[in-house]
Design a protein around this motif. Structure first.
Motif, short mmCIF file in Angstrom:
data_model
loop_
_atom_site.label_atom_id
_atom_site.label_comp_id
_atom_site.label_asym_id
_atom_site.label_seq_id
_atom_site.Cartn_x
_atom_site.Cartn_y
_atom_site.Cartn_z
N GLY A 75 0.81 -1.21 0.00
CA GLY A 75 0.00 0.00 0.00
C GLY A 75 0.85 1.26 0.00
N THR B 194 -0.78 0.58 9.62
CA THR B 194 -0.94 0.94 8.21
C THR B 194 0.38 1.12 7.47
OG1 THR B 194 -1.24 3.23 8.92
CG2 THR B 194 -3.23 1.97 8.45
N SER C 65 -6.19 -1.10 1.88
CA SER C 65 -7.39 -1.68 1.28
C SER C 65 -7.42 -3.18 1.54
CB SER C 65 -7.39 -1.43 -0.23
OG SER C 65 -6.35 -2.17 -0.85
N GLU C 66 -8.59 -3.78 1.32
CA GLU C 66 -8.71 -5.23 1.44
C GLU C 66 -7.72 -5.93 0.52
OE1 GLU C 66 -12.69 -6.54 0.79
OE2 GLU C 66 -13.55 -4.99 2.09
N GLU C 67 -7.56 -5.39 -0.69
CA GLU C 67 -6.64 -6.00 -1.66
C GLU C 67 -5.21 -5.94 -1.17
OE1 GLU C 67 -8.96 -3.74 -2.35
OE2 GLU C 67 -10.42 -5.03 -3.39
N ASP C 68 -4.82 -4.81 -0.55
CA ASP C 68 -3.46 -4.67 0.00
C ASP C 68 -3.21 -5.74 1.07
OD1 ASP C 68 -2.78 -2.47 -1.55
OD2 ASP C 68 -3.54 -1.03 -0.08
N ARG D 197 -10.98 -7.83 6.13
CA ARG D 197 -11.96 -6.79 6.45
C ARG D 197 -12.04 -6.48 7.94
NH1 ARG D 197 -17.13 -8.57 2.64
NH2 ARG D 197 -16.42 -7.51 0.74
N GLY E 168 -8.07 -2.35 7.90
CA GLY E 168 -6.89 -1.74 7.29
C GLY E 168 -5.64 -1.83 8.12
#
Length: 429
Positions: A19, A50, A151-154, A187, A191
């Motif tokens: 990310g 993060t 993000s969820e994808e990260d 989820r 994050g």
């Protein structure tokens, strides 16, 4: 004792950072600083987990500078002195200073000259807004960058990397992570990659192998390991978004009990960012001019919830949900702007009338800019007979009042008065 998975998987270079591509992506500011070897002290602020520490670690790894970590709240001036001595002896040291907003004056005064000289490149990490919580003397010597929730994808990408990495990760375990479990893990941690990776490691190491010598991680196991219950997701996660949709529609429909029910499901799932964002949208889209004070109270409640975190965040959230449910409703704001946007997108714009154009430059008068503009405050009711819309759409009307609350009723009355004045003007012509 082995260090946690999240610690072991910290990136060694900027290319491994998960990310934060607005900072470390190709051509972005931190990558440019590293590639040009023109590092300066900085402050990274954003939610826990993060990537603040990860970015600092990656910068050090990409530059081969010594890397040290201290905490502004718990480490002492003597600890800072040790780092400063190392910088004098061996050259530049990158110092990750966690909780930098808690740096006291004694430590700050010691640190400032070393930041000035560049011997210590401080990367301050904080979850607090640095423009409010950090001393101006430190702020003026640093660049400030916001680190955003992943993000969820990260998070899913980082999970897959951890599962295949045999040196630092869990690649030596034969793990089958079910799709629903992966979705929930990405989820439920909001994050926070640190929480996701540590929850994954707990799940892998506490789950016995099956008869095929494989560790199968189900949704139930992941729920237990991250201590967050999942809402029932179907294959595409539609149920998650169904609850969010039902939450907004229940507030719009003034059903307090239903709105609180869906809020409770979102709270139980730990979806604070989604709740806060949705409440802000609801406040202005569905309540709007029906009760503007409720919209302002929503902003305050969201700020309180973000500051408190769960479980206490549920209190201001519930309070404002009840407030919004029982407020008069008006969608006139969103309807009005969408109508104006529709005209713009259809090419209905036209030139700004000359008397409204900017006249604060040499030569404006010769171009007839601003000539004939009448200042409304010089007239009764602060209204004067002049055209504001371009000729092409001079009769356009976008705002359609809704009389569901006293505030918008008052706006409607004023709107109607102005329309009558315009009619009188047109009648004279």
């Amino acid at each position: 004792m082995q260090q946690p998975l999240a610690f072991r998987m910290r990136p060694r270079t900027l290319d491994e950072v998960v990310g934060q591509q607005h900072l470390v992506g190709s051509g972005k500011i931190i990558r440019r600083m590293v590639e040009a070897r023109m590092l300066s002290s900085m402050i990274l602020y954003g939610p826990p987990g993060t990537g603040k520490t990860s970015i600092a670690s990656a910068i050090a790894g990409s530059t081969n500078y010594a890397f040290r970590m201290l905490n502004a709240a718990t480490d002492t001036k003597k600890d800072l002195q040790i780092v400063a001595e190392e910088a004098k002896m061996s050259g530049t040291v990158i110092l990750l200073l966690d909780e930098v907003h808690r740096l006291d004056k004694t430590k700050q005064d010691f640190l400032l000259p070393h930041l000035e000289s560049g011997r210590i490149i401080m990367i301050g990490a904080t979850t607090e807004n640095p423009y409010i919580t950090i001393n101006p003397a430190i702020r003026s010597r640093t660049q400030i960058f916001e680190v955003k929730p992943l993000s969820e994808e990260d998070i899913q990408k980082a999970i897959h990397e951890a599962l295949i990495d045999k040196e630092r990760g869990l690649g030596n375990f034969d793990v089958a992570l079910e799709e629903k479990a992966l979705l929930h893990l990405s989820r439920a941690t909001n994050g926070d990659l640190r929480s996701a990776l540590n929850g994954l490691e707990l799940a892998v190491k506490s789950t016995p192998e099956n008869e095929q010598k494989k560790i199968v991680l189900s949704l139930k196991i992941i729920e237990e390991c991250v201590q967050r219950k999942a809402m029932t997701h179907d294959k595409n996660g539609d149920a998650h978004y169904d609850v969010i949709s039902a939450f907004q529609k229940s507030i719009r429909g003034s059903d307090v009990d239903a709105a609180l029910h869906y809020l409770a499901r979102l709270v139980e799932a730990g979806d604070l960012p989604i709740i806060c964002r949705r409440l802000m949208v609801v406040a202005y889209e569905d309540i709007g001019l029906g009760n503007p004070a409720a919209a302002a109270r929503t902003v305050t409640a969201v700020q309180a919830a973000e500051k408190l975190g769960f479980p206490e965040a549920r209190i201001p959230l519930a309070t404002v949900v009840i407030d919004l449910c029982l407020s008069p409703k008006s969608n006139s704001g969103i309807v009005a702007i969408d109508a104006a946007l529709s005209d713009i997108r259809e090419g209905k714009a036209g030139d700004v009338p000359d008397h409204l154009r900017d006249s604060h430059y040499s030569g404006a008068k010769e171009l007839n800019r601003g000539i004939g503009y009448q200042y409304p405050h010089n007239f009764d009711n602060a209204w004067v007979d002049q055209q504001y819309l371009p000729n092409k759409i001079k009769n356009a009307s976008y705002y359609q009042p809704i009389d569901t609350g006293k505030y918008e009723q008052a706006l409607h009355q004023q709107y109607s008065r102005i329309k009558e004045w315009k009619k009188g003007r047109n009648g004279k012509k």
